[in-house]
Design a protein around this motif. Structure first.
Motif, PDB file in Angstrom:
ATOM      1  N   THR A 148       0.839  -1.200   0.000  1.00  0.00           N
ATOM      2  CA  THR A 148       0.000   0.000   0.000  1.00  0.00           C
ATOM      3  C   THR A 148       0.868   1.242   0.000  1.00  0.00           C
ATOM      4  O   THR A 148       1.823   1.338   0.772  1.00  0.00           O
ATOM      5  N   GLY A 149       0.544   2.182  -0.873  1.00  0.00           N
ATOM      6  CA  GLY A 149       1.226   3.467  -0.886  1.00  0.00           C
ATOM      7  C   GLY A 149       0.427   4.477  -0.085  1.00  0.00           C
ATOM      8  O   GLY A 149      -0.805   4.451  -0.087  1.00  0.00           O
ATOM      9  N   VAL A 150       1.138   5.370   0.600  1.00  0.00           N
ATOM     10  CA  VAL A 150       0.509   6.408   1.414  1.00  0.00           C
ATOM     11  C   VAL A 150       1.210   7.726   1.116  1.00  0.00           C
ATOM     12  O   VAL A 150       2.435   7.754   0.925  1.00  0.00           O
ATOM     13  N   LEU A 151       0.455   8.820   1.087  1.00  0.00           N
ATOM     14  CA  LEU A 151       1.077  10.134   0.928  1.00  0.00           C
ATOM     15  C   LEU A 151       0.156  11.212   1.467  1.00  0.00           C
ATOM     16  O   LEU A 151      -1.041  10.999   1.683  1.00  0.00           O
ATOM     17  N   ALA A 152       0.728  12.377   1.697  1.00  0.00           N
ATOM     18  CA  ALA A 152      -0.037  13.579   2.022  1.00  0.00           C
ATOM     19  C   ALA A 152       0.126  14.515   0.842  1.00  0.00           C
ATOM     20  O   ALA A 152       1.205  15.077   0.628  1.00  0.00           O
ATOM     21  N   GLY A 153      -0.930  14.664   0.050  1.00  0.00           N
ATOM     22  CA  GLY A 153      -0.853  15.438  -1.179  1.00  0.00           C
ATOM     23  C   GLY A 153      -1.350  16.854  -1.014  1.00  0.00           C
ATOM     24  O   GLY A 153      -2.140  17.159  -0.117  1.00  0.00           O
ATOM     25  N   THR A 154      -0.892  17.726  -1.885  1.00  0.00           N
ATOM     26  CA  THR A 154      -1.350  19.114  -1.923  1.00  0.00           C
ATOM     27  C   THR A 154      -2.573  19.208  -2.829  1.00  0.00           C
ATOM     28  O   THR A 154      -2.854  18.290  -3.612  1.00  0.00           O
ATOM     29  N   PRO A 155      -3.302  20.331  -2.768  1.00  0.00           N
ATOM     30  CA  PRO A 155      -4.424  20.501  -3.700  1.00  0.00           C
ATOM     31  C   PRO A 155      -3.979  20.388  -5.160  1.00  0.00           C
ATOM     32  O   PRO A 155      -4.682  19.804  -5.991  1.00  0.00           O
ATOM     33  N   ALA A 156      -2.798  20.924  -5.467  1.00  0.00           N
ATOM     34  CA  ALA A 156      -2.300  20.869  -6.842  1.00  0.00           C
ATOM     35  C   ALA A 156      -1.969  19.443  -7.259  1.00  0.00           C
ATOM     36  O   ALA A 156      -2.094  19.087  -8.436  1.00  0.00           O
ATOM     37  N   GLY A 157      -1.532  18.612  -6.314  1.00  0.00           N
ATOM     38  CA  GLY A 157      -1.125  17.258  -6.652  1.00  0.00           C
ATOM     39  C   GLY A 157      -2.240  16.238  -6.621  1.00  0.00           C
ATOM     40  O   GLY A 157      -2.093  15.135  -7.163  1.00  0.00           O
ATOM     41  N   ARG A 158      -3.363  16.590  -6.009  1.00  0.00           N
ATOM     42  CA  ARG A 158      -4.431  15.603  -5.842  1.00  0.00           C
ATOM     43  C   ARG A 158      -4.893  15.025  -7.177  1.00  0.00           C
ATOM     44  O   ARG A 158      -5.095  13.804  -7.301  1.00  0.00           O
ATOM     45  N   GLY A 159      -5.078  15.869  -8.201  1.00  0.00           N
ATOM     46  CA  GLY A 159      -5.543  15.396  -9.497  1.00  0.00           C
ATOM     47  C   GLY A 159      -4.591  14.379 -10.109  1.00  0.00           C
ATOM     48  O   GLY A 159      -5.019  13.368 -10.683  1.00  0.00           O
ATOM     49  N   LEU A 160      -3.290  14.642  -9.979  1.00  0.00           N
ATOM     50  CA  LEU A 160      -2.295  13.704 -10.502  1.00  0.00           C
ATOM     51  C   LEU A 160      -2.432  12.354  -9.816  1.00  0.00           C
ATOM     52  O   LEU A 160      -2.493  11.310 -10.482  1.00  0.00           O
ATOM     53  N   TYR A 161      -2.484  12.366  -8.490  1.00  0.00           N
ATOM     54  CA  TYR A 161      -2.541  11.101  -7.758  1.00  0.00           C
ATOM     55  C   TYR A 161      -3.825  10.338  -8.056  1.00  0.00           C
ATOM     56  O   TYR A 161      -3.800   9.114  -8.239  1.00  0.00           O
ATOM     57  N   GLU A 162      -4.951  11.051  -8.139  1.00  0.00           N
ATOM     58  CA  GLU A 162      -6.204  10.362  -8.440  1.00  0.00           C
ATOM     59  C   GLU A 162      -6.166   9.739  -9.833  1.00  0.00           C
ATOM     60  O   GLU A 162      -6.729   8.664 -10.056  1.00  0.00           O
ATOM     61  N   SER A 163      -5.488  10.388 -10.777  1.00  0.00           N
ATOM     62  CA  SER A 163      -5.381   9.823 -12.128  1.00  0.00           C
ATOM     63  C   SER A 163      -4.557   8.543 -12.139  1.00  0.00           C
ATOM     64  O   SER A 163      -4.655   7.748 -13.073  1.00  0.00           O
ATOM     65  N   LEU A 164      -3.758   8.343 -11.082  1.00  0.00           N
ATOM     66  CA  LEU A 164      -2.920   7.147 -10.973  1.00  0.00           C
ATOM     67  C   LEU A 164      -3.522   6.109 -10.031  1.00  0.00           C
ATOM     68  O   LEU A 164      -2.858   5.134  -9.677  1.00  0.00           O
ATOM     69  N   GLY A 165      -4.771   6.334  -9.629  1.00  0.00           N
ATOM     70  CA  GLY A 165      -5.465   5.338  -8.816  1.00  0.00           C
ATOM     71  C   GLY A 165      -5.477   5.584  -7.325  1.00  0.00           C
ATOM     72  O   GLY A 165      -6.000   4.762  -6.572  1.00  0.00           O
ATOM     73  N   TRP A 166      -4.924   6.709  -6.874  1.00  0.00           N
ATOM     74  CA  TRP A 166      -4.924   7.007  -5.450  1.00  0.00           C
ATOM     75  C   TRP A 166      -6.300   7.474  -4.996  1.00  0.00           C
ATOM     76  O   TRP A 166      -7.030   8.111  -5.761  1.00  0.00           O
ATOM     77  N   SER A 167      -6.643   7.174  -3.737  1.00  0.00           N
ATOM     78  CA  SER A 167      -7.931   7.563  -3.159  1.00  0.00           C
ATOM     79  C   SER A 167      -7.717   8.430  -1.924  1.00  0.00           C
ATOM     80  O   SER A 167      -6.780   8.200  -1.150  1.00  0.00           O
TER      81      SER A 167
END
Length: 218
Positions: A183-202
């Motif tokens: 499992t991957g975990v991160l604390a994303g910024t508002p700017a990065g959220r779209g990138l992570y969601e496009s890669l399958g992050w929830s």
């Protein structure tokens, strides 16, 4: 959900070279050792489980400047629970997770860019250099057993919208999976959220970041 917060804290301290976390009744204290961030208090509760009284108690006990507070609730809510002297980032961060699956091969950088990765002290770094050799993008990941924390992902302004962030994150995920993390975990910024969601992050929960600047601050 204390487990996902613990996973983020454990990976973050490895990624940043901070002191091992100290367990508190309400979460964790981490000594970071930097002038701008001497230490940080991370509350373990998530979302609606965050209690105003607990936030006020933890924040009220802080007297030194350079201490940070991390609360997994929206700043519009948690920010109002902090007293004088606290600077609150008005934009929420996001605690996010992703299943890593089987280890994949390296994702190449776009034509003309150069990708390099290396591991030092348990942390894998990915760097993408521009065709002229200048910095284009980077990131790092710290596996700590079944989980791995993706950290410090950034792309130079001149090289954004070219898919470099996705290349970095995919390679970090593959590196973590190759070392046994599920499992991957991160604390994303508002700017990065779209990138992570496009890669399958929830998204698991919003994140408020606050810094104590002293009684005369904020």
């Amino acid at each position: 959900m204390d487990g996902i917060v613990r996973a983020w804290v454990d990976g973050w301290v490895v990624s940043r070279g901070a002191a091992p976390p100290v367990r508190e009744p309400w979460g964790f204290t981490v000594d970071v050792g930097q002038a701008a961030q001497v230490s940080r208090h991370v509350l373990a509760a998530l979302g609606d489980g965050v209690e105003e009284a607990v936030v006020r108690e933890v924040a009220g006990a802080v007297t030194g400047t350079g201490v940070w507070l991390k609360v997994f609730q929206d700043p519009s809510v948690a920010g109002g629970w902090l007293g004088a002297g606290w600077w609150v980032d008005p934009e929420p961060g996001w605690l996010m997770t992703v299943p890593l699956g089987a280890a994949a091969g390296e994702t190449p950088a776009p034509g003309g860019y150069r990708l390099r990765s290396w591991t030092r002290g348990g942390v894998t770094h990915v760097l993408i250099a521009a065709p002229d050799g200048s910095f284009a993008a980077r990131g790092q990941v710290a596996p700590t057993g079944a989980t791995a924390v993706v950290d410090r992902v950034e792309t130079a302004p001149a090289h954004r919208r070219r898919g470099l962030g996705g290349v970095v994150v995919r390679n970090l995920q593959a590196a973590a999976a190759a070392r046994g993390a599920a499992t991957g975990v991160l604390a994303g910024t508002p700017a990065g959220r779209g990138l992570y969601e496009s890669l399958g992050w929830s998204v698991v929960a919003p994140l408020t970041s606050a810094r104590f600047d002293g009684a005369g601050g904020a």
